[in-house]
Design an enzyme around this catalytic site. Structure first.
Site, PDB file in Angstrom:
ATOM      1  N   HIS A 394       0.834  -1.209   0.000  1.00 20.32           N
ATOM      2  CA  HIS A 394       0.000   0.000   0.000  1.00 20.32           C
ATOM      3  C   HIS A 394       0.874   1.266   0.000  1.00 20.32           C
ATOM      4  CE1 HIS A 394      -3.723   2.248   1.307  1.00 20.32           C
ATOM      5  NE2 HIS A 394      -2.793   3.080   1.758  1.00 20.32           N
ATOM      6  N   GLU A 395       1.800   1.337   0.959  1.00 18.62           N
ATOM      7  CA  GLU A 395       2.605   2.555   1.083  1.00 18.62           C
ATOM      8  C   GLU A 395       3.580   2.718  -0.080  1.00 18.62           C
ATOM      9  OE1 GLU A 395       1.749   4.767   3.033  1.00 18.62           O
ATOM     10  OE2 GLU A 395       0.447   3.626   4.374  1.00 18.62           O
ATOM     11  N   HIS A 398       1.789   4.502  -2.832  1.00 14.53           N
ATOM     12  CA  HIS A 398       1.883   5.958  -2.666  1.00 14.53           C
ATOM     13  C   HIS A 398       3.250   6.464  -3.122  1.00 14.53           C
ATOM     14  CE1 HIS A 398      -1.842   6.573  -0.553  1.00 14.53           C
ATOM     15  NE2 HIS A 398      -1.504   5.834   0.480  1.00 14.53           N
TER      16      HIS A 398
END
Length: 603
Positions: A394-395, A398
């Site tokens: 997820h990160e 980003h």
């Protein structure tokens, strides 16, 4: 009997360097930070000298816009570095001071340049277009200038804008105080783990305990955490109330009908998108009730409590994911995005973009952040769980989004909007779970993964929409002149949990205080974007898997676009229309499909 010891978090100095991020890539030492701070102050004083002159020529307007970019660029870097150093150990007084200084510098920069927008708005459209056509460099700023004039009615006079800018540091007070209370001051008791060993409860290991097979451990962790917040309920309610009043104040001053409208207008998003999300989720709540009922059945318990919602329902499967394995897993799962994407991902892994493990005083949770002139960074508090492996994916979604936009956009358009921020992160999660579901041959592991995917929906679509509804209700109450007492906040939150989870979930007293520990509530009307972003990402991931390269190219184009167009338009180009409820319905259709499959496998 062997003597029992209490496990505590390591100190920062006890973490191996290979698992710490390389903030020296941003500033090799604090002295270089100080030099940039001096430069920033000089430029801030310089930009004051342009006040009252922007209408004189296109050349003058271009000079001030370029100088404003230079200031924002250097102040961003100063701010990010100072705050990330503080996040390494929130009790460190040196970096508390440095982060405070960077915040003050950011406010000073905003105040010094606060005349720019009002002066641009004082120009009529004909003059502004003539400036752009005559001064070649202004073409870069055309979209930015059009965006300013779109919001013309919500800007004030230069003097009033200056006052609002000066008040910025005060306005951040509730969020700053909450952060210090939540990260540095609040303490949690020890609990006994599955082996009877006393372990310090932290926000970082809380979910790990909620995933425990031992129901006593789950219950103890749950009650220990929430009882700690309950002790501070009056302070936390006052902080939250002050934050909401701040939102309402700024909305009214800028002539918006509501704080919600003011927040969404920043991204040029109509309030119908927010209302459609809540309404569409309400229509599909019976799916959540089905899931809750299934969880109760599989766990074989008479009364399902909130602390039973995180434990994997497949008891025989225990997936431990050490950090090194998580990196390999993520790299395999994201292969559909192409060789270039994977190369960037592995560069992030090997070049110390990531701060991996929890230590004493470290900020809780996880995030990706950075500045335009350096690679992105990721903060984790890694525990060896499947959920944390997905957090890594997820990160890094980003981070690579930021990497692409920084490489392909000028500074002016490099910062993508929050509305699209969660799309890239969730595409990564969707691709990873798809890879793992296809790879496994073990029916029990498949059950585990299906449950994990359903939990992503529960946490990201249903739960974040519940948070969004809580924000809407509380802001509307303040807008109607009502106060937000601890009792009222707890009552609102309890009723929402009852609505969203249905009759099969026992509402423990402590669930009503959960609002008090959610940092996102201090950045109002943010969390709905998790739900809309998840929905958009579900669609995009499906397109990538089904169409292959054409969909990948559209998607990478989206990642490279930054804020060079409105968010709604960027997503349309990628293949998703968020102006309709359809992407939400499609995502919930996927939830139903997964739920059907899980029910069939369980029998």
């Amino acid at each position: 009997m062997a003597e029992q010891t209490t496990r505590t978090l390591p100190k920062r100095s006890e973490i191996a360097d290979e698992y710490k991020w390389a903030l020296e890539d941003m500033y090799p030492n604090d002295q270089v930070w100080e030099e940039d701070a001096r430069q920033a102050k000089e430029w801030i004083e310089k930009i004051r000298t342009y006040k009252g002159t922007l209408g004189s020529s296109g050349k003058r307007l271009l000079e001030v816009l370029q100088l404003q970019d230079d200031i924002h660029r250097i102040v961003q870097k100063l701010y990010v570095y100072a705050h990330m150093r503080r996040d390494e150990d929130t009790a460190n007084p040196h970096y508390q001071a440095l982060s405070d200084r960077s915040s003050s510098l950011s406010v000073t920069a905003s105040e010094a340049s606060s005349y720019i927008v009002p002066e641009i708005l004082s120009l009529d459209a004909e003059t502004l277009n003539r400036f752009i056509n005559e001064e070649e460099g202004l073409e870069l700023y055309r979209f930015q200038l059009e965006e300013i004039t779109r919001q013309r009615e919500h800007f004030l006079s230069p003097a009033e804008e200056q006052i609002l800018a000066q008040a910025g540091e005060i306005a951040h007070g509730p969020q700053t105080v909450f952060g210090m209370l939540n990260n540095a001051d609040i303490t949690f008791p020890t609990i006994r783990d599955e082996n009877g060993q006393e372990v310090e409860l932290t926000k970082g290991n809380f979910i790990h305990f909620l995933e425990s097979r031992d129901r006593r451990v789950r219950k103890d962790a749950y009650n220990a955490l929430y009882s700690s917040y309950r002790k501070h309920k009056n302070t936390l309610a006052a902080l939250f109330h002050a934050s909401v009043k701040k939102d309402v104040f700024y909305a009214r001053v800028r002539k918006y009908n509501s704080a919600l409208e003011a927040s969404l207008d920043v991204d040029n998003i109509p309030t119908e998108v927010y209302d459609n999300l809540i309404a569409t989720i309400h229509e599909h709540l019976p799916l959540m009730y089905r899931y809750v009922s299934l969880r109760k059945k599989v766990l074989g318990i008479d009364d399902l409590h909130f602390y039973d919602l995180y434990v994997p329902i497949v008891q025989e499967v225990d997936i431990k994911v050490p950090y090194e394995k998580a990196k390999e897993l993520v790299a395999e799962g994201l292969k559909p995005l192409g060789e270039e994407y994977i190369k960037i991902l592995k560069e992030g892994f090997s070049s110390k973009w990531i701060d991996v493990y929890e230590n004493q005083g470290k900020r809780s949770g996880a995030y990706s952040w950075g500045a335009y002139d350096v690679h992105p960074y990721v903060l984790l508090n890694y525990q060896e769980t499947l959920d944390n492996a997905f957090t890594l994916a997820h990160e890094m979604g980003h981070a690579i989004h930021s990497y692409y936009t920084n490489k392909n956009q000028p500074f002016t358009y490099a910062d993508y909007t929050i509305f699209v921020a969660e799309v890239a992160s969730t595409v990564n999660e969707s691709l990873l779970i798809d890879y793992m579901l296809k790879k496994t041959t073990d029916p029990r592991e498949k059950l585990y993964l299906l449950n994990h995917y359903l939990e992503q929906f529960r946490g990201t679509v249903f739960r974040q929409t519940m948070f969004a509804e809580f924000e809407k209700i509380t802001h509307e109450k303040v807008e109607a002149g009502e106060a937000l007492t601890p009792e009222q906040l707890c009552a609102i939150y309890r009723e929402l949990n009852e609505k969203y989870y249905g009759p099969e979930l026992v509402l423990d007293e402590n669930i009503e205080i959960e609002w008090a520990r959610i940092p996102h509530f201090y950045n109002a009307f943010y969390v709905y974007k998790y739900a809309t972003g998840f929905s958009a990402a579900t669609s995009l991931a499906t397109q990538i898997l089904e169409e292959g390269q054409p969909a990948v190219e559209r998607y990478l184009g989206f990642l490279k676009a930054g804020s060079s167009d409105y968010s709604i338009n960027l997503l349309k180009k990628a293949g998703v229309d968020m102006t309709t409820p359809q992407p939400i319905r499609d995502a919930l259709g996927k939830f139903k499909q997964l739920l059907d499959e899980l029910e069939q496998l369980i029998g």
